[in-house]
Design a protein around this motif. Structure first.
Motif, PDB file in Angstrom:
ATOM      1  N   PHE A  29       1.003  -1.157  -0.223  1.00  0.00           N
ATOM      2  CA  PHE A  29      -0.099  -0.049  -0.103  1.00  0.00           C
ATOM      3  C   PHE A  29       0.859   1.323  -0.109  1.00  0.00           C
ATOM      4  O   PHE A  29       1.703   1.221   0.680  1.00  0.00           O
ATOM      5  CB  PHE A  29      -1.042  -0.012   1.129  1.00  0.00           C
ATOM      6  N   ASN A  30       0.487   2.246  -0.703  1.00  0.00           N
ATOM      7  CA  ASN A  30       1.000   3.428  -0.934  1.00  0.00           C
ATOM      8  C   ASN A  30       2.747   3.186  -0.966  1.00  0.00           C
ATOM      9  O   ASN A  30       2.995   2.731  -1.895  1.00  0.00           O
ATOM     10  CB  ASN A  30       0.801   4.432   0.244  1.00  0.00           C
ATOM     11  N   LYS A  31       3.413   4.019   0.157  1.00  0.00           N
ATOM     12  CA  LYS A  31       5.043   3.860  -0.130  1.00  0.00           C
ATOM     13  C   LYS A  31       5.523   2.666   0.498  1.00  0.00           C
ATOM     14  O   LYS A  31       6.758   2.528   0.591  1.00  0.00           O
ATOM     15  CB  LYS A  31       5.503   5.173   0.483  1.00  0.00           C
ATOM     16  N   SER A  32       4.677   1.900   0.866  1.00  0.00           N
ATOM     17  CA  SER A  32       5.179   0.868   1.626  1.00  0.00           C
ATOM     18  C   SER A  32       6.099  -0.326   0.829  1.00  0.00           C
ATOM     19  O   SER A  32       7.107  -1.083   1.603  1.00  0.00           O
ATOM     20  CB  SER A  32       4.189  -0.250   2.360  1.00  0.00           C
ATOM     21  N   TYR A  33       6.235  -0.173  -0.475  1.00  0.00           N
ATOM     22  CA  TYR A  33       7.169  -0.813  -1.114  1.00  0.00           C
ATOM     23  C   TYR A  33       8.381  -0.480  -1.026  1.00  0.00           C
ATOM     24  O   TYR A  33       9.463  -1.231  -1.116  1.00  0.00           O
ATOM     25  CB  TYR A  33       6.880  -0.925  -2.639  1.00  0.00           C
ATOM     26  N   ILE A  53       1.245  -5.915  -6.771  1.00  0.00           N
ATOM     27  CA  ILE A  53       0.179  -5.173  -6.581  1.00  0.00           C
ATOM     28  C   ILE A  53       0.418  -3.955  -5.600  1.00  0.00           C
ATOM     29  O   ILE A  53       0.575  -4.466  -4.457  1.00  0.00           O
ATOM     30  CB  ILE A  53      -1.344  -5.770  -6.528  1.00  0.00           C
ATOM     31  N   ILE A  54       0.102  -2.710  -5.800  1.00  0.00           N
ATOM     32  CA  ILE A  54       0.302  -1.747  -4.987  1.00  0.00           C
ATOM     33  C   ILE A  54      -1.590  -0.978  -4.953  1.00  0.00           C
ATOM     34  O   ILE A  54      -1.861  -0.791  -6.201  1.00  0.00           O
ATOM     35  CB  ILE A  54       1.123  -0.608  -5.277  1.00  0.00           C
ATOM     36  N   PHE A  55      -1.932  -0.650  -3.891  1.00  0.00           N
ATOM     37  CA  PHE A  55      -2.895   0.076  -3.784  1.00  0.00           C
ATOM     38  C   PHE A  55      -2.286   1.117  -3.244  1.00  0.00           C
ATOM     39  O   PHE A  55      -1.826   1.489  -2.322  1.00  0.00           O
ATOM     40  CB  PHE A  55      -3.955  -0.431  -2.772  1.00  0.00           C
ATOM     41  N   HIS A  56      -2.688   2.307  -4.032  1.00  0.00           N
ATOM     42  CA  HIS A  56      -2.090   3.604  -4.061  1.00  0.00           C
ATOM     43  C   HIS A  56      -3.127   4.937  -3.942  1.00  0.00           C
ATOM     44  O   HIS A  56      -3.889   4.775  -4.952  1.00  0.00           O
ATOM     45  CB  HIS A  56      -0.866   3.832  -4.949  1.00  0.00           C
ATOM     46  N   THR A 133      -9.756   4.309   4.432  1.00  0.00           N
ATOM     47  CA  THR A 133      -8.106   4.433   4.166  1.00  0.00           C
ATOM     48  C   THR A 133      -7.955   3.266   2.826  1.00  0.00           C
ATOM     49  O   THR A 133      -8.887   2.528   2.676  1.00  0.00           O
ATOM     50  CB  THR A 133      -7.438   3.859   5.211  1.00  0.00           C
ATOM     51  N   ILE A 134      -6.979   3.565   2.119  1.00  0.00           N
ATOM     52  CA  ILE A 134      -6.619   2.781   1.147  1.00  0.00           C
ATOM     53  C   ILE A 134      -6.354   1.426   1.510  1.00  0.00           C
ATOM     54  O   ILE A 134      -6.574   0.312   0.863  1.00  0.00           O
ATOM     55  CB  ILE A 134      -5.627   3.436   0.240  1.00  0.00           C
ATOM     56  N   GLY A 135      -6.142   1.294   2.829  1.00  0.00           N
ATOM     57  CA  GLY A 135      -5.836  -0.166   3.386  1.00  0.00           C
ATOM     58  C   GLY A 135      -7.185  -0.907   3.406  1.00  0.00           C
ATOM     59  O   GLY A 135      -7.170  -2.198   3.083  1.00  0.00           O
ATOM     60  N   HIS A 136      -8.309  -0.216   4.022  1.00  0.00           N
ATOM     61  CA  HIS A 136      -9.395  -0.596   4.147  1.00  0.00           C
ATOM     62  C   HIS A 136     -10.146  -1.074   2.561  1.00  0.00           C
ATOM     63  O   HIS A 136     -10.787  -2.318   2.482  1.00  0.00           O
ATOM     64  CB  HIS A 136     -10.578   0.307   4.670  1.00  0.00           C
ATOM     65  N   ILE A 137      -9.812  -0.344   1.718  1.00  0.00           N
ATOM     66  CA  ILE A 137     -10.359  -0.555   0.498  1.00  0.00           C
ATOM     67  C   ILE A 137      -9.675  -1.609  -0.172  1.00  0.00           C
ATOM     68  O   ILE A 137     -10.303  -2.595  -0.863  1.00  0.00           O
ATOM     69  CB  ILE A 137     -10.250   0.739  -0.352  1.00  0.00           C
ATOM     70  N   GLY A 138      -8.365  -1.801  -0.146  1.00  0.00           N
ATOM     71  CA  GLY A 138      -7.549  -2.787  -0.665  1.00  0.00           C
ATOM     72  C   GLY A 138      -8.141  -4.129   0.061  1.00  0.00           C
ATOM     73  O   GLY A 138      -8.306  -5.028  -0.563  1.00  0.00           O
ATOM     74  N   ILE A 139      -8.051  -4.142   1.381  1.00  0.00           N
ATOM     75  CA  ILE A 139      -8.127  -5.365   1.971  1.00  0.00           C
ATOM     76  C   ILE A 139      -9.828  -6.061   1.574  1.00  0.00           C
ATOM     77  O   ILE A 139      -9.837  -7.071   1.504  1.00  0.00           O
ATOM     78  CB  ILE A 139      -8.148  -5.530   3.663  1.00  0.00           C
ATOM     79  N   THR A 140     -10.695  -4.999   1.791  1.00  0.00           N
ATOM     80  CA  THR A 140     -11.948  -5.357   1.306  1.00  0.00           C
ATOM     81  C   THR A 140     -12.353  -5.857  -0.121  1.00  0.00           C
ATOM     82  O   THR A 140     -12.881  -7.071  -0.118  1.00  0.00           O
ATOM     83  CB  THR A 140     -13.058  -4.248   1.650  1.00  0.00           C
TER      84      THR A 140
END
Length: 221
Positions: A29-33, A53-56, A133-140
């Motif tokens: 997610f975002n900059k975590s790469y 894959i990145i959710f950004h 959050t983008i984390g919520h969107i990605g996980i869901t």
């Protein structure tokens, strides 16, 4: 099989790197790469070495500068970047953010970028009841897409700081609290409750790291 790796420092409590890299897809997610360093064996043993894959969120604020490291992403095997259109109006902040990234990285993003529509954002907003959050969107999105299996680590719903190198201005507890107060709209407690319910009712196997397991065990139905 999908491994979802967030930027919380809770991921570094465990040596899941080998298992993460063995999954068909690794999502960050975002900059975590930027936390991934294949040359650092100790870090790789914790969080793996690949990013499919990145959710950004394509934010353009001081915490998430409009920058992608092409070299790092190519080395990590990036296949797709997924973002979401919160407001399709051309002058909206989201619209500007996407335009800025496309202007700077159009060649790199051309065959990798997927933009979820405004209707998708409304779905995640309405089902959560607050700004996701983008984390919520990605996980869901991933769990609802019903893959073979899902493994999740590196999410603590702001009960721990970020890992060193992600947002260093928010690694201390007091700084994290200030960030939450300034980031109007996000509700970590709602996201945790939603996440706990999602995991318990998922139609696919969802494995969590021990920190997350303990965290959701304390969430009331």
């Amino acid at each position: 099989t999908i491994a979802i790796v967030g930027p919380a420092d809770s991921a570094y409590q465990y040596s899941n790197g080998g298992f993460i890299d063995s999954c068909d897809l690794v999502v960050r997610f975002n900059k975590s790469y930027m936390l991934v360093n294949p040359e650092d064996k100790e870090k790789t043993a914790k969080i793996g070495s690949k990013t499919d894959i990145i959710f950004h969120y394509f934010n353009i604020n001081k915490n998430n500068q409009a920058r992608l490291d092409r070299e790092k992403l190519q080395k990590q095997g990036l296949k797709h970047i997924i973002t979401i259109m919160r407001d399709k109006r051309a002058r909206s902040r989201r619209g500007r953010g996407i335009r800025i990234f496309m202007k700077k990285y159009g060649d790199f993003l051309s065959d990798r970028l997927c933009i979820l529509p405004e209707a998708a954002y409304k779905y995640y907003y309405n089902t959560l009841g607050s700004k996701p959050t983008i984390g919520h969107i990605g996980i869901t999105a991933i769990i609802e897409s019903e893959p073979e299996s899902v493994f999740i680590t590196g999410f603590s719903f702001f009960t721990t700081p970020y890992a060193d190198g992600y947002r260093d201005n928010t690694t201390r507890e007091d700084q994290l609290k200030r960030f939450l107060k300034s980031d109007t709209g996000h509700d970590p407690e709602k996201e945790l409750k939603f996440f706990a319910d999602l995991v318990k009712t998922a139609s696919v196997p969802v494995k969590l790291d021990p920190y997350l397991e303990e965290l959701i065990s304390g969430v009331k139905p």
